[in-house]
Design a protein around this motif. Structure first.
Motif, PDB file in Angstrom:
ATOM      1  N   GLN A  48       0.631  -1.112  -0.142  1.00 54.37           N
ATOM      2  CA  GLN A  48       0.115  -0.137  -0.049  1.00 54.37           C
ATOM      3  C   GLN A  48       0.843   1.392   0.076  1.00 54.37           C
ATOM      4  O   GLN A  48       1.881   1.256   0.600  1.00 54.37           O
ATOM      5  CB  GLN A  48      -0.840   0.089   1.284  1.00 54.37           C
ATOM      6  CG  GLN A  48      -1.902  -0.840   1.242  1.00 54.37           C
ATOM      7  CD  GLN A  48      -3.072  -0.826   0.491  1.00 54.37           C
ATOM      8  OE1 GLN A  48      -3.037   0.291   0.031  1.00 54.37           O
ATOM      9  NE2 GLN A  48      -3.820  -1.862  -0.014  1.00 54.37           N
ATOM     10  N   GLY A  49       0.478   2.477  -0.690  1.00 55.16           N
ATOM     11  CA  GLY A  49       1.002   3.533  -0.603  1.00 55.16           C
ATOM     12  C   GLY A  49       2.416   3.507  -1.386  1.00 55.16           C
ATOM     13  O   GLY A  49       3.425   4.589  -1.264  1.00 55.16           O
ATOM     14  N   SER A  50       2.335   2.786  -2.311  1.00 55.03           N
ATOM     15  CA  SER A  50       3.702   2.601  -3.075  1.00 55.03           C
ATOM     16  C   SER A  50       3.445   3.500  -4.525  1.00 55.03           C
ATOM     17  O   SER A  50       2.543   3.851  -4.890  1.00 55.03           O
ATOM     18  CB  SER A  50       3.890   1.396  -3.702  1.00 55.03           C
ATOM     19  OG  SER A  50       4.418   0.275  -2.605  1.00 55.03           O
ATOM     20  N   SER A  63      -1.873  -3.963 -14.500  1.00 52.01           N
ATOM     21  CA  SER A  63      -2.259  -2.355 -13.806  1.00 52.01           C
ATOM     22  C   SER A  63      -3.957  -2.832 -13.126  1.00 52.01           C
ATOM     23  O   SER A  63      -4.033  -2.090 -12.266  1.00 52.01           O
ATOM     24  CB  SER A  63      -2.756  -1.438 -14.899  1.00 52.01           C
ATOM     25  OG  SER A  63      -1.381  -0.722 -15.284  1.00 52.01           O
ATOM     26  N   GLU A  64      -4.494  -3.729 -13.568  1.00 53.80           N
ATOM     27  CA  GLU A  64      -5.755  -4.016 -12.951  1.00 53.80           C
ATOM     28  C   GLU A  64      -5.372  -4.563 -11.575  1.00 53.80           C
ATOM     29  O   GLU A  64      -6.044  -4.170 -10.369  1.00 53.80           O
ATOM     30  CB  GLU A  64      -6.305  -4.926 -13.525  1.00 53.80           C
ATOM     31  CG  GLU A  64      -7.324  -4.397 -14.809  1.00 53.80           C
ATOM     32  CD  GLU A  64      -8.230  -5.311 -15.722  1.00 53.80           C
ATOM     33  OE1 GLU A  64      -9.143  -5.197 -15.932  1.00 53.80           O
ATOM     34  OE2 GLU A  64      -7.518  -6.575 -15.894  1.00 53.80           O
ATOM     35  N   VAL A  65      -4.250  -5.596 -11.672  1.00 51.07           N
ATOM     36  CA  VAL A  65      -3.988  -6.014 -10.329  1.00 51.07           C
ATOM     37  C   VAL A  65      -3.468  -4.929  -9.309  1.00 51.07           C
ATOM     38  O   VAL A  65      -3.782  -4.987  -8.122  1.00 51.07           O
ATOM     39  CB  VAL A  65      -2.786  -7.048 -10.570  1.00 51.07           C
ATOM     40  CG1 VAL A  65      -2.128  -7.548  -9.148  1.00 51.07           C
ATOM     41  CG2 VAL A  65      -3.435  -8.376 -11.352  1.00 51.07           C
ATOM     42  N   LEU A  66      -2.533  -4.159  -9.723  1.00 50.82           N
ATOM     43  CA  LEU A  66      -2.245  -3.145  -8.829  1.00 50.82           C
ATOM     44  C   LEU A  66      -3.306  -2.377  -8.531  1.00 50.82           C
ATOM     45  O   LEU A  66      -3.168  -1.716  -7.130  1.00 50.82           O
ATOM     46  CB  LEU A  66      -1.073  -2.042  -9.624  1.00 50.82           C
ATOM     47  CG  LEU A  66       0.049  -2.925 -10.341  1.00 50.82           C
ATOM     48  CD1 LEU A  66       0.751  -1.722 -10.950  1.00 50.82           C
ATOM     49  CD2 LEU A  66       0.965  -3.108  -9.102  1.00 50.82           C
ATOM     50  N   SER A  67      -4.288  -1.775  -9.407  1.00 50.97           N
ATOM     51  CA  SER A  67      -5.577  -0.991  -8.892  1.00 50.97           C
ATOM     52  C   SER A  67      -6.164  -1.822  -7.795  1.00 50.97           C
ATOM     53  O   SER A  67      -6.736  -1.052  -6.717  1.00 50.97           O
ATOM     54  CB  SER A  67      -6.152  -0.809 -10.247  1.00 50.97           C
ATOM     55  OG  SER A  67      -7.512  -0.255  -9.905  1.00 50.97           O
ATOM     56  N   LYS A  68      -6.396  -3.177  -8.183  1.00 47.02           N
ATOM     57  CA  LYS A  68      -7.467  -3.931  -6.848  1.00 47.02           C
ATOM     58  C   LYS A  68      -6.567  -3.808  -5.759  1.00 47.02           C
ATOM     59  O   LYS A  68      -7.068  -3.775  -4.582  1.00 47.02           O
ATOM     60  CB  LYS A  68      -7.558  -5.059  -7.660  1.00 47.02           C
ATOM     61  CG  LYS A  68      -8.805  -5.237  -8.532  1.00 47.02           C
ATOM     62  CD  LYS A  68      -9.351  -6.624  -8.722  1.00 47.02           C
ATOM     63  CE  LYS A  68      -9.988  -6.664 -10.184  1.00 47.02           C
ATOM     64  NZ  LYS A  68     -10.539  -7.867 -10.689  1.00 47.02           N
ATOM     65  N   GLY A  71      -4.411  -0.064  -5.005  1.00 52.57           N
ATOM     66  CA  GLY A  71      -4.711   1.179  -6.015  1.00 52.57           C
ATOM     67  C   GLY A  71      -5.068   2.368  -4.897  1.00 52.57           C
ATOM     68  O   GLY A  71      -4.739   3.495  -5.375  1.00 52.57           O
ATOM     69  N   GLU A  72      -5.938   2.386  -3.947  1.00 51.35           N
ATOM     70  CA  GLU A  72      -6.501   3.136  -3.517  1.00 51.35           C
ATOM     71  C   GLU A  72      -5.365   4.312  -2.852  1.00 51.35           C
ATOM     72  O   GLU A  72      -5.761   5.639  -3.081  1.00 51.35           O
ATOM     73  CB  GLU A  72      -7.218   2.987  -1.846  1.00 51.35           C
ATOM     74  CG  GLU A  72      -8.664   2.021  -2.544  1.00 51.35           C
ATOM     75  CD  GLU A  72      -9.594   2.934  -3.064  1.00 51.35           C
ATOM     76  OE1 GLU A  72      -9.713   4.201  -2.861  1.00 51.35           O
ATOM     77  OE2 GLU A  72     -10.345   2.561  -4.204  1.00 51.35           O
ATOM     78  N   ARG A  73      -4.225   3.881  -2.115  1.00 52.63           N
ATOM     79  CA  ARG A  73      -3.526   4.970  -1.633  1.00 52.63           C
ATOM     80  C   ARG A  73      -2.124   4.989  -2.546  1.00 52.63           C
ATOM     81  O   ARG A  73      -1.278   5.372  -1.926  1.00 52.63           O
ATOM     82  CB  ARG A  73      -3.108   4.496  -0.076  1.00 52.63           C
ATOM     83  CG  ARG A  73      -4.540   4.950   0.554  1.00 52.63           C
ATOM     84  CD  ARG A  73      -4.037   4.829   2.058  1.00 52.63           C
ATOM     85  NE  ARG A  73      -4.169   3.553   2.619  1.00 52.63           N
ATOM     86  CZ  ARG A  73      -3.049   2.791   3.297  1.00 52.63           C
ATOM     87  NH1 ARG A  73      -2.103   3.739   3.669  1.00 52.63           N
ATOM     88  NH2 ARG A  73      -3.103   1.582   3.850  1.00 52.63           N
ATOM     89  N   SER A  74      -2.033   4.375  -3.628  1.00 51.13           N
ATOM     90  CA  SER A  74      -0.588   4.366  -4.457  1.00 51.13           C
ATOM     91  C   SER A  74      -0.840   5.135  -5.463  1.00 51.13           C
ATOM     92  O   SER A  74      -2.060   5.705  -5.881  1.00 51.13           O
ATOM     93  CB  SER A  74      -0.644   2.760  -4.721  1.00 51.13           C
ATOM     94  OG  SER A  74      -0.455   2.060  -3.772  1.00 51.13           O
ATOM     95  N   LEU A 117       8.587   0.821  -6.936  1.00 52.02           N
ATOM     96  CA  LEU A 117       8.792  -0.379  -7.657  1.00 52.02           C
ATOM     97  C   LEU A 117       8.726   0.009  -9.242  1.00 52.02           C
ATOM     98  O   LEU A 117       7.827   0.719  -9.663  1.00 52.02           O
ATOM     99  CB  LEU A 117       7.501  -1.135  -7.407  1.00 52.02           C
ATOM    100  CG  LEU A 117       7.211  -2.382  -8.041  1.00 52.02           C
ATOM    101  CD1 LEU A 117       8.259  -3.439  -7.852  1.00 52.02           C
ATOM    102  CD2 LEU A 117       5.805  -2.928  -7.704  1.00 52.02           C
ATOM    103  N   VAL A 118       9.499  -0.643  -9.997  1.00 46.33           N
ATOM    104  CA  VAL A 118       9.290  -0.595 -11.499  1.00 46.33           C
ATOM    105  C   VAL A 118       9.118  -2.104 -12.072  1.00 46.33           C
ATOM    106  O   VAL A 118       9.865  -2.704 -11.650  1.00 46.33           O
ATOM    107  CB  VAL A 118      10.443   0.244 -12.223  1.00 46.33           C
ATOM    108  CG1 VAL A 118      10.422   0.011 -13.517  1.00 46.33           C
ATOM    109  CG2 VAL A 118      10.680   1.500 -11.640  1.00 46.33           C
ATOM    110  N   ILE A 119       7.972  -2.115 -13.115  1.00 47.93           N
ATOM    111  CA  ILE A 119       7.808  -3.418 -13.270  1.00 47.93           C
ATOM    112  C   ILE A 119       7.586  -3.219 -14.874  1.00 47.93           C
ATOM    113  O   ILE A 119       7.200  -2.262 -15.328  1.00 47.93           O
ATOM    114  CB  ILE A 119       6.396  -4.237 -12.694  1.00 47.93           C
ATOM    115  CG1 ILE A 119       5.156  -3.194 -13.087  1.00 47.93           C
ATOM    116  CG2 ILE A 119       6.332  -4.422 -11.187  1.00 47.93           C
ATOM    117  CD1 ILE A 119       4.004  -3.943 -12.613  1.00 47.93           C
ATOM    118  N   SER A 120       8.114  -4.449 -15.660  1.00 47.27           N
ATOM    119  CA  SER A 120       8.155  -4.175 -16.897  1.00 47.27           C
ATOM    120  C   SER A 120       7.662  -5.649 -17.774  1.00 47.27           C
ATOM    121  O   SER A 120       8.465  -6.819 -17.537  1.00 47.27           O
ATOM    122  CB  SER A 120       9.499  -3.647 -17.483  1.00 47.27           C
ATOM    123  OG  SER A 120       9.483  -3.841 -18.914  1.00 47.27           O
TER     124      SER A 120
END
Ligand SMILES: C[S@@+](CC[C@H](N)C(=O)[O-])C[C@H]1O[C@@H](n2cnc3c(N)ncnc32)[C@H](O)[C@@H]1O
Length: 207
Positions: A48-50, A63-68, A71-74, A117-120
Motif C-alpha cells: 500500500q502507498g507505493s 495495472s488491474e492487479v495493482l489497482s485492485k 490502488g487506493e493509496r498508491s 517499484l518498476v515492473i516491465s
C-alpha cells in the motif's frame, strides 16, 4: 504410464485454458495477471502507498492487479505503445518507451519523486526470427533497467520480463551489479513452451 508428446501438449493447453478462464472469472483483461500475482505471492513486493511504474501495460491486467490490491493509496503510472482502456487509480501514457519524448513525458509526471517499484512486461511483437526477437527484448530490458536505476528509491524493487537466449546472461549480470538480491523466476502461469523468464531484483544498491 509414459506421457506422450500429445498428452503433454494437451496438459499445457489445458493449463493455459485454466488461466484464461480464471482471468475471465476474476475480471482481469488477460491471463498475464496471474504472472504478476504469482510473482507477488513469492516475493511480496506490492505494498500500500507505493509509487509504481508499469511498463508495457496493455491490455492492462497487471495495472488491474495493482489497482485492485493497492490502488487506493498508491500512485500507479502505466505506459504502452498501444492504447489501454481506463483503469481506476491508474494514469496512462500511450507511447513508445524507446522514444526520448515518451520518457520525458513519463519523467515529468513523476515530479521529481522517486519510485518504490518498476515492473516491465514489455515485449516486442514476436516475428518468429529468434535472434531479432531476442535482441529487441534485451534492448527493452536495458531501457527498463536504466529507468529503474534513475528513478527507484534506494532499496526500491524491479521486476522485468525477458527471454532466455542471446545476451540474457549478460543482461542478468547488469542487473546483479545494481541490486542487492536478484533471482530469476518462471511463474506457473507462464507457458512452458515459451522462453519467457522474469527477473526480480530487490534493494537497489546506492551508486
Ligand atoms: C505481454 S504484453 C503486456 C501485458 C500486460 N502486462 C498485461 O498484464 O496486460 C507486452 C506489451 O509490451 C508493449 N510494448 C512493446 N514494446 C513497447 C515499447 N517500445 N514501448 C511501450 N510498450 C511496448 C506491447 O505493446 C504490449 O502491450
Amino acid at each position: 504410464m509414459k506421457r506422450t508428446k500429445t498428452s503433454k501438449n494437451w496438459m499445457h493447453e489445458h493449463v493455459d485454458d485454466f488461466y484464461v478462464n480464471e482471468a475471465q472469472r476474476l475480471g482481469y483483461r488477460s491471463r498475464a495477471a496471474f504472472k504478476l500475482l504469482q510473482a507477488n505471492e513469492k516475493y511480496k513486493f506490492l505494498k500500500q502507498g507505493s509509487r509504481i511504474v508499469d511498463l508495457g501495460s496493455a491490455p492492462g491486467s497487471w495495472s488491474e492487479v495493482l489497482s485492485k490490491l493497492i490502488g487506493e493509496r498508491s500512485r500507479i503510472i502505466a505506459v504502452d505503445i498501444l492504447a489501454m482502456q481506463n483503469i481506476k487509480n491508474v494514469e496512462f501514457i500511450q507511447g513508445d518507451f524507446r522514444e526520448e519524448a515518451v520518457l520525458l513525458k513519463l519523467e515529468r509526471k513523476l515530479e521529481n519523486e522517486q519510485l518504490d517499484l518498476v515492473i516491465s512486461d514489455m515485449a516486442p511483437n514476436i516475428s518468429g526470427i529468434k535472434v531479432k526477437d531476442q535482441l529487441e527484448i534485451i534492448y527493452l530490458n536495458e531501457l527498463a533497467l536504466d529507468f529503474s536505476l534513475k528513478w527507484l528509491k534506494p532499496n526500491g524493487h524491479f521486476l522485468v520480463k525477458s527471454f532466455v537466449g542471446t545476451d540474457f546472461e549478460k543482461f542478468l549480470g547488469q542487473v546483479k551489479r545494481s541490486y542487492k538480491k536478484v533471482t530469476t523466476f518462471k511463474p506457473k502461469a507462464s507457458r512452458d513452451r515459451s522462453s519467457e523468464i522474469f527477473i526480480y531484483a530487490r534493494d537497489l544498491l546506492a551508486n
